[in-house]
Design a protein around this motif. Structure first.
Motif, PDB file in Angstrom:
ATOM      1  N   LYS A   1      37.401  39.187  40.639  1.00  0.00           N
ATOM      2  CA  LYS A   1      37.663  37.769  40.607  1.00  0.00           C
ATOM      3  C   LYS A   1      38.544  37.448  39.454  1.00  0.00           C
ATOM      4  O   LYS A   1      38.603  37.991  38.290  1.00  0.00           O
ATOM      5  CB  LYS A   1      36.350  36.883  40.462  1.00  0.00           C
ATOM      6  CG  LYS A   1      36.071  36.650  42.040  1.00  0.00           C
ATOM      7  CD  LYS A   1      34.756  35.433  41.995  1.00  0.00           C
ATOM      8  CE  LYS A   1      33.620  35.795  41.138  1.00  0.00           C
ATOM      9  NZ  LYS A   1      32.727  35.082  40.469  1.00  0.00           N
ATOM     10  N   GLY A   2      38.849  36.296  39.245  1.00  0.00           N
ATOM     11  CA  GLY A   2      39.776  35.566  38.197  1.00  0.00           C
ATOM     12  C   GLY A   2      39.020  36.068  36.767  1.00  0.00           C
ATOM     13  O   GLY A   2      39.690  36.519  35.670  1.00  0.00           O
ATOM     14  N   ALA A   3      37.795  36.006  36.750  1.00  0.00           N
ATOM     15  CA  ALA A   3      36.882  36.025  35.229  1.00  0.00           C
ATOM     16  C   ALA A   3      37.303  37.256  34.608  1.00  0.00           C
ATOM     17  O   ALA A   3      37.405  37.527  33.499  1.00  0.00           O
ATOM     18  CB  ALA A   3      35.680  35.781  35.493  1.00  0.00           C
ATOM     19  N   ARG A   4      37.484  38.295  35.602  1.00  0.00           N
ATOM     20  CA  ARG A   4      37.634  39.728  35.036  1.00  0.00           C
ATOM     21  C   ARG A   4      38.816  39.897  33.990  1.00  0.00           C
ATOM     22  O   ARG A   4      38.851  40.307  33.046  1.00  0.00           O
ATOM     23  CB  ARG A   4      37.828  40.724  36.163  1.00  0.00           C
ATOM     24  CG  ARG A   4      36.329  41.110  36.744  1.00  0.00           C
ATOM     25  CD  ARG A   4      35.252  41.899  36.111  1.00  0.00           C
ATOM     26  NE  ARG A   4      34.053  41.695  36.756  1.00  0.00           N
ATOM     27  CZ  ARG A   4      33.165  40.811  36.293  1.00  0.00           C
ATOM     28  NH1 ARG A   4      33.391  39.933  35.506  1.00  0.00           N
ATOM     29  NH2 ARG A   4      31.994  40.825  36.926  1.00  0.00           N
ATOM     30  N   ARG A   5      39.784  38.892  34.425  1.00  0.00           N
ATOM     31  CA  ARG A   5      41.304  39.090  33.798  1.00  0.00           C
ATOM     32  C   ARG A   5      40.992  38.420  32.373  1.00  0.00           C
ATOM     33  O   ARG A   5      40.006  37.703  31.986  1.00  0.00           O
ATOM     34  CB  ARG A   5      42.251  38.303  34.566  1.00  0.00           C
ATOM     35  CG  ARG A   5      42.679  39.000  35.980  1.00  0.00           C
ATOM     36  CD  ARG A   5      43.287  37.990  36.597  1.00  0.00           C
ATOM     37  NE  ARG A   5      44.376  37.301  35.883  1.00  0.00           N
ATOM     38  CZ  ARG A   5      45.534  36.880  36.210  1.00  0.00           C
ATOM     39  NH1 ARG A   5      45.932  37.131  37.335  1.00  0.00           N
ATOM     40  NH2 ARG A   5      46.163  36.221  35.567  1.00  0.00           N
ATOM     41  N   LYS A   6      41.962  38.773  31.489  1.00  0.00           N
ATOM     42  CA  LYS A   6      42.083  38.239  29.945  1.00  0.00           C
ATOM     43  C   LYS A   6      41.933  36.895  30.154  1.00  0.00           C
ATOM     44  O   LYS A   6      42.717  36.385  31.038  1.00  0.00           O
ATOM     45  CB  LYS A   6      42.911  38.902  29.380  1.00  0.00           C
ATOM     46  CG  LYS A   6      42.932  38.656  27.993  1.00  0.00           C
ATOM     47  CD  LYS A   6      43.841  39.667  27.231  1.00  0.00           C
ATOM     48  CE  LYS A   6      45.459  39.665  27.409  1.00  0.00           C
ATOM     49  NZ  LYS A   6      46.115  40.415  26.605  1.00  0.00           N
ATOM     50  N   LYS A   7      41.274  36.254  29.486  1.00  0.00           N
ATOM     51  CA  LYS A   7      40.869  34.654  29.445  1.00  0.00           C
ATOM     52  C   LYS A   7      42.377  34.324  28.623  1.00  0.00           C
ATOM     53  O   LYS A   7      42.405  34.499  27.532  1.00  0.00           O
ATOM     54  CB  LYS A   7      39.906  34.342  28.928  1.00  0.00           C
ATOM     55  CG  LYS A   7      38.528  34.726  29.506  1.00  0.00           C
ATOM     56  CD  LYS A   7      37.443  33.769  29.381  1.00  0.00           C
ATOM     57  CE  LYS A   7      36.037  34.002  29.895  1.00  0.00           C
ATOM     58  NZ  LYS A   7      36.369  34.705  31.384  1.00  0.00           N
ATOM     59  N   ASP A   8      43.205  33.728  29.445  1.00  0.00           N
ATOM     60  CA  ASP A   8      44.473  33.266  28.770  1.00  0.00           C
ATOM     61  C   ASP A   8      44.527  31.901  28.658  1.00  0.00           C
ATOM     62  O   ASP A   8      45.622  31.262  28.200  1.00  0.00           O
ATOM     63  CB  ASP A   8      45.771  33.739  29.531  1.00  0.00           C
ATOM     64  CG  ASP A   8      45.779  33.508  31.021  1.00  0.00           C
ATOM     65  OD1 ASP A   8      46.824  33.632  31.716  1.00  0.00           O
ATOM     66  OD2 ASP A   8      44.860  32.670  31.578  1.00  0.00           O
ATOM     67  N   GLU A   9      43.667  31.284  29.055  1.00  0.00           N
ATOM     68  CA  GLU A   9      43.535  29.659  29.098  1.00  0.00           C
ATOM     69  C   GLU A   9      42.777  29.081  27.699  1.00  0.00           C
ATOM     70  O   GLU A   9      41.876  29.831  27.400  1.00  0.00           O
ATOM     71  CB  GLU A   9      42.854  29.155  30.356  1.00  0.00           C
ATOM     72  CG  GLU A   9      43.959  29.324  31.495  1.00  0.00           C
ATOM     73  CD  GLU A   9      43.489  28.711  32.762  1.00  0.00           C
ATOM     74  OE1 GLU A   9      42.125  27.971  32.691  1.00  0.00           O
ATOM     75  OE2 GLU A   9      44.071  28.741  33.712  1.00  0.00           O
ATOM     76  N   LEU A  10      43.097  28.113  27.370  1.00  0.00           N
ATOM     77  CA  LEU A  10      42.403  27.461  26.172  1.00  0.00           C
ATOM     78  C   LEU A  10      41.222  26.921  26.587  1.00  0.00           C
ATOM     79  O   LEU A  10      40.902  26.565  27.500  1.00  0.00           O
ATOM     80  CB  LEU A  10      43.304  26.485  25.519  1.00  0.00           C
ATOM     81  CG  LEU A  10      44.482  27.074  24.938  1.00  0.00           C
ATOM     82  CD1 LEU A  10      45.357  25.872  24.577  1.00  0.00           C
ATOM     83  CD2 LEU A  10      44.217  28.048  23.528  1.00  0.00           C
TER      84      LEU A  10
ATOM     85  N   ARG B   1      49.601  23.126  32.795  1.00  0.00           N
ATOM     86  CA  ARG B   1      48.669  23.519  31.732  1.00  0.00           C
ATOM     87  C   ARG B   1      49.174  23.362  30.464  1.00  0.00           C
ATOM     88  O   ARG B   1      48.499  22.912  29.430  1.00  0.00           O
ATOM     89  CB  ARG B   1      48.337  25.225  31.658  1.00  0.00           C
ATOM     90  CG  ARG B   1      47.316  25.615  30.818  1.00  0.00           C
ATOM     91  CD  ARG B   1      46.638  26.790  31.364  1.00  0.00           C
ATOM     92  NE  ARG B   1      47.447  28.056  31.866  1.00  0.00           N
ATOM     93  CZ  ARG B   1      47.500  29.060  30.866  1.00  0.00           C
ATOM     94  NH1 ARG B   1      47.194  28.870  29.650  1.00  0.00           N
ATOM     95  NH2 ARG B   1      48.311  30.172  31.150  1.00  0.00           N
TER      96      ARG B   1
ATOM     97  N   HIS C   1      44.941  33.450  41.415  1.00  0.00           N
ATOM     98  CA  HIS C   1      43.688  33.534  40.565  1.00  0.00           C
ATOM     99  C   HIS C   1      42.951  32.164  40.304  1.00  0.00           C
ATOM    100  O   HIS C   1      43.595  31.339  40.442  1.00  0.00           O
ATOM    101  CB  HIS C   1      44.672  33.857  39.159  1.00  0.00           C
ATOM    102  CG  HIS C   1      43.720  33.646  37.911  1.00  0.00           C
ATOM    103  ND1 HIS C   1      43.786  32.323  37.398  1.00  0.00           N
ATOM    104  CD2 HIS C   1      42.985  34.215  37.150  1.00  0.00           C
ATOM    105  CE1 HIS C   1      42.997  32.158  36.292  1.00  0.00           C
ATOM    106  NE2 HIS C   1      42.577  33.687  36.093  1.00  0.00           N
ATOM    107  N   TYR C   2      41.557  32.429  40.257  1.00  0.00           N
ATOM    108  CA  TYR C   2      40.921  31.278  40.049  1.00  0.00           C
ATOM    109  C   TYR C   2      39.650  31.468  39.340  1.00  0.00           C
ATOM    110  O   TYR C   2      39.359  32.796  39.424  1.00  0.00           O
ATOM    111  CB  TYR C   2      40.312  30.547  41.570  1.00  0.00           C
ATOM    112  CG  TYR C   2      39.845  31.213  42.496  1.00  0.00           C
ATOM    113  CD1 TYR C   2      40.224  32.219  42.938  1.00  0.00           C
ATOM    114  CD2 TYR C   2      38.484  30.798  42.357  1.00  0.00           C
ATOM    115  CE1 TYR C   2      39.365  33.203  43.888  1.00  0.00           C
ATOM    116  CE2 TYR C   2      37.426  32.013  43.130  1.00  0.00           C
ATOM    117  CZ  TYR C   2      38.206  32.948  43.885  1.00  0.00           C
ATOM    118  OH  TYR C   2      37.274  33.844  44.489  1.00  0.00           O
TER     119      TYR C   2
END
Lengths: 10, 212
Positions: A1-10, B5, B175-176
């Motif tokens: 899922k998305g969370a595994r990816r590097k967190k690129d959002e603030l 964003r 992606h979500y």
């Protein structure tokens, strides 16, 4: 899922 | 990065600058909830712990440093520098009733049971309710200075724009992140009542008066 990816959002 | 964003982050930046300018220029934090600002400082501290370990982009790092610095500066201005103008009597929301549930929920619902992920999840849940002391204070005083309502409008819009960003990213990158999305929707919904008042009153030059 998305969370595994590097967190690129603030 | 996408336009939703980017404008969301700029709205967030604008909100923080409006608040800092209001307190600094008027040398007063009347009408501002110090408790909400403490919650925001906790949100950024627990969310940006990866500031020194993970490099995403210069933009990402700079914004994190600004959000961290400005949130602590705001708390300092309210509780130290302009303490005399802080409205204790109306800033009475029990923030432990927001922090504890966020801690429990973060331990129960998360993407991974690691310290960094739990703290990030906690910060997401806490941010969604961090504005409640401020909205509670506005309802108790029954009004808000127009500059404070501009602050709230910009702050509320930022996570609303993030929702558009998440729709865009789902459509374009499939992606979500459900935790961020659900919390972001809750956060934005909490502002709806205020958005209605802001658009129907403040934009018409009237003062933001809540029905007593």
């Amino acid at each position: 899922k998305g969370a595994r990816r590097k967190k690129d959002e603030l | 990065m996408n336009i939703f964003r980017l404008t969301g982050d700029l709205a967030h930046l604008l909100a923080i600058i409006i608040l800092l300018l209001k307190i600094w220029k008027t040398r007063s934090c009347a009408g501002i909830s110090g408790k909400s600002q403490i919650l925001f400082a906790i949100v950024y501290t627990t969310r940006y712990l990866d500031l020194v370990t993970t490099y995403v982009s210069a933009y990402n790092t700079l914004m994190k440093i600004f959000f961290l610095g400005s949130s602590f500066a705001t708390v300092y201005l309210i509780y130290v520098k302009f303490k005399a103008t802080y409205d204790h009597n109306h800033d009475t929301f029990r923030i432990e009733f927001l922090i504890l549930p966020a801690v429990i929920l973060a331990l129960l619902i998360n993407h991974a049971f690691t310290p960094l992920e739990i703290l990030w999840t906690f910060s997401i849940y806490l941010e969604s309710v961090a504005i409640l002391p401020q909205l509670f204070m506005v309802s108790k005083t029954g009004e808000a200075e127009s500059i404070t309502s501009h602050y709230l409008f910009a702050l509320g819009s930022y996570r609303g724009l993030y929702i558009l960003n998440w729709i865009y990213r789902y459509a374009m990158e499939s992606h979500y992140d459900l935790i961020a999305i659900v919390a972001g929707i809750v956060q934005t919904v909490l502002y709806c009542d205020f958005f209605y008042l802001y658009i129907t009153k403040v934009l018409k030059g009237k003062k933001l008066q809540l029905p007593a």
